[in-house]
Design a protein around this motif. Structure first.
Motif, PDB file in Angstrom:
ATOM      1  N   LEU A 141       0.830  -1.202   0.000  1.00 24.98           N
ATOM      2  CA  LEU A 141       0.000   0.000   0.000  1.00 24.98           C
ATOM      3  C   LEU A 141       0.866   1.255   0.000  1.00 24.98           C
ATOM      4  O   LEU A 141       0.607   2.212  -0.742  1.00 24.98           O
ATOM      5  CB  LEU A 141      -0.926  -0.016   1.216  1.00 24.98           C
ATOM      6  CG  LEU A 141      -1.944   1.119   1.317  1.00 24.98           C
ATOM      7  CD1 LEU A 141      -2.887   1.113   0.115  1.00 24.98           C
ATOM      8  CD2 LEU A 141      -2.744   1.000   2.611  1.00 24.98           C
ATOM      9  N   LEU A 183      -7.280  -4.428  -1.691  1.00 16.07           N
ATOM     10  CA  LEU A 183      -6.086  -5.271  -1.707  1.00 16.07           C
ATOM     11  C   LEU A 183      -6.494  -6.739  -1.703  1.00 16.07           C
ATOM     12  O   LEU A 183      -7.441  -7.128  -1.003  1.00 16.07           O
ATOM     13  CB  LEU A 183      -5.204  -5.003  -0.482  1.00 16.07           C
ATOM     14  CG  LEU A 183      -4.538  -3.637  -0.336  1.00 16.07           C
ATOM     15  CD1 LEU A 183      -5.489  -2.632   0.301  1.00 16.07           C
ATOM     16  CD2 LEU A 183      -3.271  -3.748   0.503  1.00 16.07           C
ATOM     17  N   LEU A 244      -3.416  -4.477  -5.876  1.00 10.07           N
ATOM     18  CA  LEU A 244      -4.184  -3.350  -5.347  1.00 10.07           C
ATOM     19  C   LEU A 244      -4.954  -2.706  -6.485  1.00 10.07           C
ATOM     20  O   LEU A 244      -4.404  -2.466  -7.571  1.00 10.07           O
ATOM     21  CB  LEU A 244      -3.270  -2.314  -4.694  1.00 10.07           C
ATOM     22  CG  LEU A 244      -2.329  -2.821  -3.593  1.00 10.07           C
ATOM     23  CD1 LEU A 244      -0.978  -3.225  -4.175  1.00 10.07           C
ATOM     24  CD2 LEU A 244      -2.131  -1.765  -2.512  1.00 10.07           C
TER      25      LEU A 244
END
Length: 247
Positions: A141, A183, A244
């Motif tokens: 992330l 995710l 993602l």
């Protein structure tokens, strides 16, 4: 949480449960674990672990002269009997023992087994001590450039093609509605199948990021819109990856 008839009153002697991170790439102990972890782990003699062989290998890699054969390990993997584990665990906590909890890679209880044992520790009044270490989800992330204020992790997507495509479309809608980064992960040998579905069924303006083999020398983190990915000759490697998506 398991529905077992143990007394939930805190024990008189306060046990400690250390949540021990482990490397997510081979031979990266010194690069990814802080000195505080290397100092604490050798003092622990009782462990709840996802896999005993992996745990022993990790402890040996610390090169701290840990007497591994004198340690006690209880497996908490999917093939373990939770009643047996809980009985042993309860006896340790009742005695005020210092315990270590480890998964096979990364941070225990994050996309890995372990959360239920942390719940029991709280119920029994033990001190819960999470240690600093690598998390593939957080690293992915951070490196993606996608929204880090609102995100959700969905684990593995369905194996069935139709169900997987439906899930991807739902994730796109959720992302747009909530302005939320989605995710998910996949078994390495199915990475390329998932990738083809992403490129075929997601909107060309949707952002897609891949983070592969994180913390390893050959790690890859790359983010483009689906339309841009179509212009690249790219296939994800058959290694652990985090995907993602944000629309």
């Amino acid at each position: 949480m398991f529905e077992l008839s143990f007394d939930l009153a805190p024990f008189a002697v306060k046990a400690r449960l250390f949540l021990i991170p482990t490397p997510i790439a081979s031979d990266t102990v010194l690069q990814t674990l802080p000195a505080s972890v290397l100092e604490v782990v050798p003092t622990i003699r009782f462990f709840l672990v996802e896999n005993i062989r992996t745990a022993r290998r990790f402890l040996a890699s610390l090169k701290q002269n840990i007497p591994i054969d004198d340690l006690t390990f209880v497996e908490i993997g999917k093939h373990s009997d939770p009643t047996v584990v809980l009985t042993q665990y309860k006896s340790w906590v009742e005695a005020g023992t210092t315990i270590g909890l480890m998964s096979e890679a990364g941070c225990p209880a994050i996309a890995d087994p372990g959360n239920v044992w942390v719940q029991w520790a709280h119920q029994w009044g033990a001190e819960v001590l999470p240690l600093v270490g690598p998390s593939s989800l957080m690293l992915a992330l951070m490196g993606s450039g996608l929204h880090g204020q609102c995100f959700a992790f969905h684990g593995y997507l369905p194996i069935d093609t139709q169900a997987r495509v439906q899930k991807l479309k739902w994730l796109e809608k959720q992302s747009a509605a909530l302005h939320q980064t989605q995710l998910f992960i996949e078994t390495p040998f199915r990475n390329q199948t998932l990738w083809k579905d992403l490129l075929q069924h997601c909107h060309k303006n949707t952002w897609l990021s891949i983070a592969a083999n994180l913390t390893a020398p050959d790690q890859l983190i790359s983010t483009y819109r689906i339309g841009q990915w179509h212009q690249k000759n790219f296939a994800p490697p058959k290694v652990p990856c985090v995907f993602l998506l944000m629309s």
